[in-house]
Design a protein around this motif. Structure first.
Motif, PDB file in Angstrom:
ATOM      1  N   VAL B  65       0.870  -1.168   0.000  1.00 41.06           N
ATOM      2  CA  VAL B  65       0.000   0.000   0.000  1.00 41.06           C
ATOM      3  C   VAL B  65       0.906   1.217   0.000  1.00 41.06           C
ATOM      4  O   VAL B  65       1.801   1.325   0.828  1.00 41.06           O
ATOM      5  CB  VAL B  65      -0.907   0.023   1.254  1.00 41.06           C
ATOM      6  N   LEU B  70      -3.204   0.457  -3.748  1.00 41.37           N
ATOM      7  CA  LEU B  70      -2.901  -0.909  -3.337  1.00 41.37           C
ATOM      8  C   LEU B  70      -2.333  -1.607  -4.565  1.00 41.37           C
ATOM      9  O   LEU B  70      -2.979  -1.653  -5.610  1.00 41.37           O
ATOM     10  CB  LEU B  70      -4.183  -1.607  -2.868  1.00 41.37           C
ATOM     11  N   SER B 107      -6.484   2.084   5.117  1.00 41.12           N
ATOM     12  CA  SER B 107      -5.567   1.191   4.381  1.00 41.12           C
ATOM     13  C   SER B 107      -4.431   0.665   5.266  1.00 41.12           C
ATOM     14  O   SER B 107      -3.870  -0.391   5.002  1.00 41.12           O
ATOM     15  CB  SER B 107      -5.006   1.903   3.154  1.00 41.12           C
TER      16      SER B 107
END
Lengths: 120, 137
Positions: B65, B70, B107
């Motif tokens: 990430v 991603l 994330s």
């Protein structure tokens, strides 16, 4: 993916296989890059990508010289493959393995009956 | 997955994800790199992505990430060299996928597991994006 005529006529085992597959190819799921057949000197290998399918959800058997694979995908979709085996396949020696979501079925070729003839 | 979940296959839908094609640098290499099949669903806790990666081991998989991106890159093992493909298409040598994560996703708290050729990625929602029930006094 449909076999050319020259292959159909010269390899009986393969022509049996292709006939089955031409029918199956109308379904878009089979046209994807999920099934492969390789030929080696003494065997064929059938490779099918079956990600997310566990061994206990698959049944593989040979009945009347037809290889039958039945199972269920992770998304509950049914799996069904039928492969008529030609005379050249040694049915007793077929083996299979499922690893990393790839099923490999090893189809050994029967030992070819050949005799060396000495020229006198 | 229950019916109220939003789900999509290989596209962004409303799951706070968007995809782009594999990096051009990777596709121009001699190896055949493909974008893997993927689908995503969203529920109250976050977004769950399933990526289909047959023939890939954990060691051959890179997941990173960077900011809101991603990135996934995986190489696929091929069995046997002295063989000829007689039916079907050769499997790709590698898979690459790039997804853009929405602002509402945490994330940094991403988790992932690879089993039987399927990578399951879960990204929780940021606390601010979670549904909050307000008690009425």
């Amino acid at each position: 993916m449909i076999l050319p005529n020259n292959l159909r006529n010269t390899t009986p085992w393969l022509s049996e296989f292709s006939r089955l597959f031409e029918a199956g190819l109308r379904s878009p799921s089979l046209a994807q890059r999920k099934l492969r057949i390789y030929e080696e000197e003494d065997s064929w290998t059938l490779e099918i990508d079956l990600p997310g399918v566990s061994k206990d959800k698959l049944g593989l058997k040979v009945e009347d010289r037809v290889l039958r694979l039945d199972g269920r995908r992770e998304d509950s979709q049914e799996l069904r493959y039928r492969l008529p085996l030609g005379e050249e396949v040694d049915i007793e020696a077929i083996s299979a393995s499922l690893d990393l979501g790839v099923l490999r079925i090893h189809l050994p070729r029967k030992a070819r009956a050949h005799k060396q003839i000495d020229i006198l | 997955m229950n019916e109220s979940n939003q789900s999509c296959r290989g596209r962004s839908g409303n799951t706070s994800l968007s995809s782009s094609e594999a990096d051009p640098a990777q596709t121009s290499a001699p190896v055949h790199t493909a974008q893997p099949d993927w689908n995503a669903s969203r529920d109250d806790t976050g977004v769950h992505i399933n990526v289909t990666l047959p023939g890939v081991t954990k060691d051959d998989l890179q997941l990173e990430v960077e900011g809101r991106n991603l990135r996934l890159h995986a190489s696929r093992k091929s069995a046997g060299k002295n063989r000829t493909l007689i039916l079907g298409h050769e499997a790709p040598d590698a898979y690459a996928l790039k997804l853009r994560l929405g602002e509402s996703l945490a994330s940094g708290s991403l988790t992932a597991a690879l089993t039987d050729g399927i990578l399951k990625i879960s990204i929780p929602l940021e606390d601010e994006a979670k549904t909050r029930t307000i008690e009425i006094n």
